[in-house]
Design a protein around this motif. Structure first.
Motif, PDB file in Angstrom:
ATOM      1  N   LEU A  12       0.933  -1.244  -0.061  1.00 42.03           N
ATOM      2  CA  LEU A  12       0.085  -0.034   0.117  1.00 42.03           C
ATOM      3  C   LEU A  12       0.592   1.237  -0.062  1.00 42.03           C
ATOM      4  CD1 LEU A  12      -1.859  -2.202   1.677  1.00 42.03           C
ATOM      5  CD2 LEU A  12      -3.119  -0.039   2.243  1.00 42.03           C
ATOM      6  N   THR A  13       0.710   2.103  -1.074  1.00 40.21           N
ATOM      7  CA  THR A  13       1.575   3.426  -1.028  1.00 40.21           C
ATOM      8  C   THR A  13       0.714   4.415  -1.585  1.00 40.21           C
ATOM      9  OG1 THR A  13       2.046   2.870  -3.252  1.00 40.21           O
ATOM     10  CG2 THR A  13       3.741   2.092  -1.773  1.00 40.21           C
ATOM     11  N   THR A  14       1.105   5.639  -1.075  1.00 39.75           N
ATOM     12  CA  THR A  14       0.694   6.853  -1.592  1.00 39.75           C
ATOM     13  C   THR A  14       1.596   7.743  -1.847  1.00 39.75           C
ATOM     14  OG1 THR A  14      -1.081   8.512  -1.212  1.00 39.75           O
ATOM     15  CG2 THR A  14       0.278   8.027   0.843  1.00 39.75           C
ATOM     16  N   SER A  15       1.583   8.776  -3.120  1.00 37.45           N
ATOM     17  CA  SER A  15       2.515   9.539  -3.520  1.00 37.45           C
ATOM     18  C   SER A  15       2.020  10.859  -3.391  1.00 37.45           C
ATOM     19  CB  SER A  15       3.058   8.888  -4.900  1.00 37.45           C
ATOM     20  OG  SER A  15       3.684   7.489  -4.626  1.00 37.45           O
ATOM     21  N   PRO A  16       1.536  11.390  -2.523  1.00 30.45           N
ATOM     22  CA  PRO A  16       1.172  12.836  -2.662  1.00 30.45           C
ATOM     23  C   PRO A  16       2.241  13.756  -3.167  1.00 30.45           C
ATOM     24  CG  PRO A  16       1.655  12.199  -0.363  1.00 30.45           C
ATOM     25  CD  PRO A  16       1.751  11.002  -1.040  1.00 30.45           C
ATOM     26  N   ILE A  17       1.850  14.746  -3.779  1.00 28.91           N
ATOM     27  CA  ILE A  17       2.755  15.789  -4.319  1.00 28.91           C
ATOM     28  C   ILE A  17       2.476  17.040  -3.377  1.00 28.91           C
ATOM     29  CG2 ILE A  17       3.271  17.470  -6.086  1.00 28.91           C
ATOM     30  CD1 ILE A  17       2.365  15.465  -8.040  1.00 28.91           C
ATOM     31  N   MET A  18       3.416  17.463  -2.626  1.00 32.33           N
ATOM     32  CA  MET A  18       3.290  18.574  -1.632  1.00 32.33           C
ATOM     33  C   MET A  18       4.125  19.810  -2.204  1.00 32.33           C
ATOM     34  SD  MET A  18       4.124  16.256   1.859  1.00 32.33           S
ATOM     35  CE  MET A  18       3.080  14.875   2.125  1.00 32.33           C
ATOM     36  N   GLU A  19       3.627  20.885  -1.530  1.00 34.78           N
ATOM     37  CA  GLU A  19       4.290  22.162  -1.879  1.00 34.78           C
ATOM     38  C   GLU A  19       4.791  22.619  -0.419  1.00 34.78           C
ATOM     39  OE1 GLU A  19       2.205  23.676  -5.876  1.00 34.78           O
ATOM     40  OE2 GLU A  19       1.708  24.713  -4.057  1.00 34.78           O
ATOM     41  N   ILE A  20       5.847  23.289  -0.637  1.00 33.99           N
ATOM     42  CA  ILE A  20       6.295  23.854   0.760  1.00 33.99           C
ATOM     43  C   ILE A  20       6.670  25.457   0.377  1.00 33.99           C
ATOM     44  CG2 ILE A  20       8.109  23.976   2.713  1.00 33.99           C
ATOM     45  CD1 ILE A  20       8.402  20.860   2.514  1.00 33.99           C
ATOM     46  N   GLN A  21       5.756  26.159   0.996  1.00 30.90           N
ATOM     47  CA  GLN A  21       6.079  27.590   0.737  1.00 30.90           C
ATOM     48  C   GLN A  21       6.839  28.044   2.253  1.00 30.90           C
ATOM     49  OE1 GLN A  21       5.615  30.203  -1.720  1.00 30.90           O
ATOM     50  NE2 GLN A  21       6.991  31.130  -0.264  1.00 30.90           N
ATOM     51  N   LEU A  74       7.461  19.065  -3.674  1.00 29.45           N
ATOM     52  CA  LEU A  74       7.804  17.872  -3.302  1.00 29.45           C
ATOM     53  C   LEU A  74       7.077  16.600  -3.958  1.00 29.45           C
ATOM     54  CD1 LEU A  74       9.180  19.513  -1.036  1.00 29.45           C
ATOM     55  CD2 LEU A  74       8.500  17.888   0.710  1.00 29.45           C
ATOM     56  N   THR A  75       7.687  15.745  -4.429  1.00 32.97           N
ATOM     57  CA  THR A  75       7.135  14.510  -4.945  1.00 32.97           C
ATOM     58  C   THR A  75       7.700  13.229  -3.867  1.00 32.97           C
ATOM     59  OG1 THR A  75       7.290  14.831  -7.174  1.00 32.97           O
ATOM     60  CG2 THR A  75       6.927  12.716  -6.702  1.00 32.97           C
ATOM     61  N   THR A  76       6.542  12.482  -3.152  1.00 33.85           N
ATOM     62  CA  THR A  76       6.999  11.654  -2.107  1.00 33.85           C
ATOM     63  C   THR A  76       6.407  10.327  -2.384  1.00 33.85           C
ATOM     64  OG1 THR A  76       4.901  12.387  -0.944  1.00 33.85           O
ATOM     65  CG2 THR A  76       6.887  13.545  -0.395  1.00 33.85           C
ATOM     66  N   THR A  77       6.947   9.382  -1.805  1.00 35.34           N
ATOM     67  CA  THR A  77       6.273   8.070  -1.655  1.00 35.34           C
ATOM     68  C   THR A  77       6.299   7.462  -0.284  1.00 35.34           C
ATOM     69  OG1 THR A  77       7.177   7.322  -3.746  1.00 35.34           O
ATOM     70  CG2 THR A  77       6.361   5.598  -2.097  1.00 35.34           C
ATOM     71  N   ILE A  78       5.020   7.447   0.134  1.00 38.49           N
ATOM     72  CA  ILE A  78       4.889   6.842   1.749  1.00 38.49           C
ATOM     73  C   ILE A  78       4.093   5.754   1.822  1.00 38.49           C
ATOM     74  CG2 ILE A  78       3.405   7.800   3.768  1.00 38.49           C
ATOM     75  CD1 ILE A  78       3.669  10.585   2.763  1.00 38.49           C
ATOM     76  N   GLU A  93      11.507  13.577  -3.238  1.00 35.55           N
ATOM     77  CA  GLU A  93      12.347  14.329  -4.251  1.00 35.55           C
ATOM     78  C   GLU A  93      11.921  15.793  -4.283  1.00 35.55           C
ATOM     79  OE1 GLU A  93      11.996  12.573  -7.949  1.00 35.55           O
ATOM     80  OE2 GLU A  93      12.954  10.793  -7.516  1.00 35.55           O
ATOM     81  N   MET A  94      12.803  16.785  -4.313  1.00 34.55           N
ATOM     82  CA  MET A  94      12.380  18.281  -4.086  1.00 34.55           C
ATOM     83  C   MET A  94      12.957  18.956  -5.507  1.00 34.55           C
ATOM     84  SD  MET A  94      13.450  19.309  -0.387  1.00 34.55           S
ATOM     85  CE  MET A  94      15.168  18.766  -0.550  1.00 34.55           C
ATOM     86  N   GLU A  95      12.024  19.920  -5.672  1.00 34.95           N
ATOM     87  CA  GLU A  95      12.330  20.897  -6.820  1.00 34.95           C
ATOM     88  C   GLU A  95      11.892  22.251  -6.510  1.00 34.95           C
ATOM     89  OE1 GLU A  95      10.777  21.436 -11.622  1.00 34.95           O
ATOM     90  OE2 GLU A  95       9.416  20.294  -9.882  1.00 34.95           O
ATOM     91  N   LEU A  96      12.835  23.064  -6.673  1.00 29.99           N
ATOM     92  CA  LEU A  96      12.634  24.594  -6.475  1.00 29.99           C
ATOM     93  C   LEU A  96      11.789  25.069  -7.668  1.00 29.99           C
ATOM     94  CD1 LEU A  96      13.509  27.145  -4.630  1.00 29.99           C
ATOM     95  CD2 LEU A  96      15.274  27.534  -6.470  1.00 29.99           C
ATOM     96  N   VAL A  97      10.642  25.665  -7.447  1.00 26.43           N
ATOM     97  CA  VAL A  97       9.749  26.365  -8.213  1.00 26.43           C
ATOM     98  C   VAL A  97       9.844  27.945  -8.269  1.00 26.43           C
ATOM     99  CG1 VAL A  97       7.173  26.400  -8.559  1.00 26.43           C
ATOM    100  CG2 VAL A  97       7.938  24.433  -7.628  1.00 26.43           C
ATOM    101  N   HIS A  98      10.138  28.353  -7.249  1.00 22.54           N
ATOM    102  CA  HIS A  98      10.233  29.817  -7.342  1.00 22.54           C
ATOM    103  C   HIS A  98      10.944  30.243  -5.907  1.00 22.54           C
ATOM    104  CE1 HIS A  98       9.457  34.101  -7.929  1.00 22.54           C
ATOM    105  NE2 HIS A  98       8.856  34.172  -6.605  1.00 22.54           N
ATOM    106  N   SER A  99      11.848  31.464  -6.224  1.00 24.80           N
ATOM    107  CA  SER A  99      12.660  32.000  -5.067  1.00 24.80           C
ATOM    108  C   SER A  99      12.638  33.275  -5.037  1.00 24.80           C
ATOM    109  CB  SER A  99      14.093  31.382  -5.075  1.00 24.80           C
ATOM    110  OG  SER A  99      14.866  32.057  -4.136  1.00 24.80           O
TER     111      SER A  99
END
Length: 475
Positions: A352-361, A379-383, A404-410
């Motif tokens: 059983l897995t979930t891969s929610p895409i998260m945003e951290i501001q 953030l792309t995650t696997t839980i 996995e992380m990706e910078l969207v804006h700075s």
């Protein structure tokens, strides 16, 4: 934390109940022959008690023997024993159930009286009814509210033999017309058994089925619809109760943009009951809370243990991103975690897995308490999701497997997100998920009828659904 509460619901409650306007059910309860046999055993004890309460009215009559007219009466009859030693419940495909009872016997005590012009007598008697058989058809359905129903479709009763033994003065007189007495008693008893059986089904079994709720309010946002999709399908091997299984928004119910997959439960008669829980359930939960804008939370510095190296302030983050401490020296920070799309649960054999895409501001807290944006991470995650059942409640545990992380804006200039890997992993795995898991360990109830307990529980992830198997105890 708002996100903790919402994720808790999304990762746990959705695993059990949740599909309005769905072609396929989101949740299936399968009763096997073993489960039906257990229900029959429990039901026989109740039925035996009800049959023992049958009231046999006094009856009288007259007959002639050798031109002498005899009047007789039998009164004060009491059932001393009503035994149902052999019973069987069978699945009738596309119809329902058939309950068969054979070899039942009854013991009755009472008083007798005989009178004629030349003599009279009275005394006591005991009656034995042997070879009693009962056959009852049970039709299964669902009412307008979506609850299961059961009703007798037919009932028949037959008595093979009636034996009567009398005592008292002139007791031999009873033998003169015992056939009339036997037939009268047989007819009276046969006429009373089916009404008691059908009444017991209506007064005892049907109310128990009505304890299945069709809607469960979770909070101010969501509720769960687990009403029946229709009459339970019956095959020669099992009986399936198909539930809608769908989370919905209380304020505004909107059909989800996806449908439940077909649930194909394995033919395993080893346990009494099986629950087939579609991954559709989780996904309707995520859809509801995401649409309501409720899957978000904030992390502040006071939530981070003192011994962790990277605190939520510009001094700690300035070591990783020097430009940050230069622009905002010695200031506290705040992280907003949200999901741009609904989390999606995947259930596969053994997994059983979930891969929610998260945003951290990330924000800096200015001296006037306002927030200034710093940077936005994707953030792309696997839980990994682990579930178990404890005392009829589902409990769960989440474990971060990959991020996995990706910078969207700075707003502070470009920087390598790799420097934040340790900090973000810690915030998610050591702050957010433990809060969720603490609530998950409290558990949420499976949709069970009143007084039902599960034992010998097994859990098996299958393609698109989670299979729970268990034996049942009632009491």
């Amino acid at each position: 934390m708002e996100l903790v509460c919402r994720l808790t619901l999304a990762f746990s409650l959705a695993l059990f109940v949740g599909a309005t306007n769905a072609v396929n059910p989101g949740f299936v309860v399968r009763l096997t022959q073993k489960g039906l046999d257990y229900a029959r055993q429990e039901g026989m004890s109740v039925l035996q008690q009800e049959l023992s309460k049958i009231h046999l009215p006094d009856f009288s009559g007259s007959t002639k023997k050798q031109h002498i007219k005899f009047k007789y009466s039998f009164n004060s009859m009491v059932i001393r024993s009503f035994q149902l030693p052999t019973s069987q419940i069978s699945l009738v495909p596309n119809v329902g159930l058939k309950l068969s009872i054979s070899g039942a016997f009854i013991q009755v005590d009472g008083k007798w009286k005989v009178h004629s012009k030349i003599l009279s007598g009275k005394g006591n008697f005991d009656l034995k009814v042997e070879g009693l058989s009962i056959s009852v058809g049970l039709q299964l359905g669902s009412d307008a509210s979506g609850r299961p129903t059961i009703s007798p479709s037919d009932c028949s009763c037959h008595i093979s033999d009636v034996k009567i033994h009398v005592s008292g003065k002139f007791s031999w007189l009873v033998d003169v017309f015992h056939k009339s007495i036997d037939n009268a008693l047989r007819k009276d008893i046969e006429g009373k058994i089916c009404p008691v059986v059908t009444q017991s089904i209506s007064s005892k079994l049907q109310p128990l089925l009505q304890t299945l709720p069709v809607t469960a309010k979770i909070d101010s946002v969501a509720a769960i619809d687990y009403s029946l999709t229709g009459p339970p399908p019956v095959t020669a091997q099992s009986l399936d109760v198909q539930l809608k299984g769908e989370f919905f928004n209380i304020a505004h119910r909107t059909p989800p943009p996806f449908s439940p997959p077909t649930l194909s439960l394995p033919a395993d008669p080893g346990l009494m009951v099986y629950f087939g829980v579609s991954d559709y359930l989780f996904n309707t939960a995520g859809f509801v809370y995401q649409s309501a804008g409720k899957i978000e939370s904030y992390i502040t510095d006071d939530m981070i243990p003192k011994n962790f190296s990277v605190h939520l302030n510009t001094s700690s983050f300035g070591i990783l991103i020097p430009m940050l401490s230069k622009m905002y020296p010695n200031m506290l920070m705040k992280l907003k975690i949200s999901t741009p799309s609904a989390p999606f649960l995947t259930i596969e054999p053994g997994n059983l897995t979930t891969s929610p895409i998260m945003e951290i501001q990330a924000y800096v807290i200015l001296p006037n308490s306002t927030l200034a944006p710093l940077f936005l991470l994707n953030l792309t995650t696997t839980i990994m999701v682990k579930v178990s059942v404890n005392s009829g409640r589902i409990v769960g545990d989440l474990e971060l497997s990959r991020i996995e992380m990706e910078l969207v804006h700075s707003d502070i200039g470009p920087f390598s997100v790799g420097v934040l890997n340790t900090a973000v992993n810690y915030y998610i795995s050591s702050i957010l998920l433990p809060e969720v898991n603490e609530i998950l360990q409290r558990g949420y109830p499976l949709p069970l009828l009143d007084h039902i307990q599960l034992t010998d529980v097994i859990i098996k992830p299958s393609e698109h659904f989670l299979l729970f198997g268990a034996n049942v105890q009632y009491g």
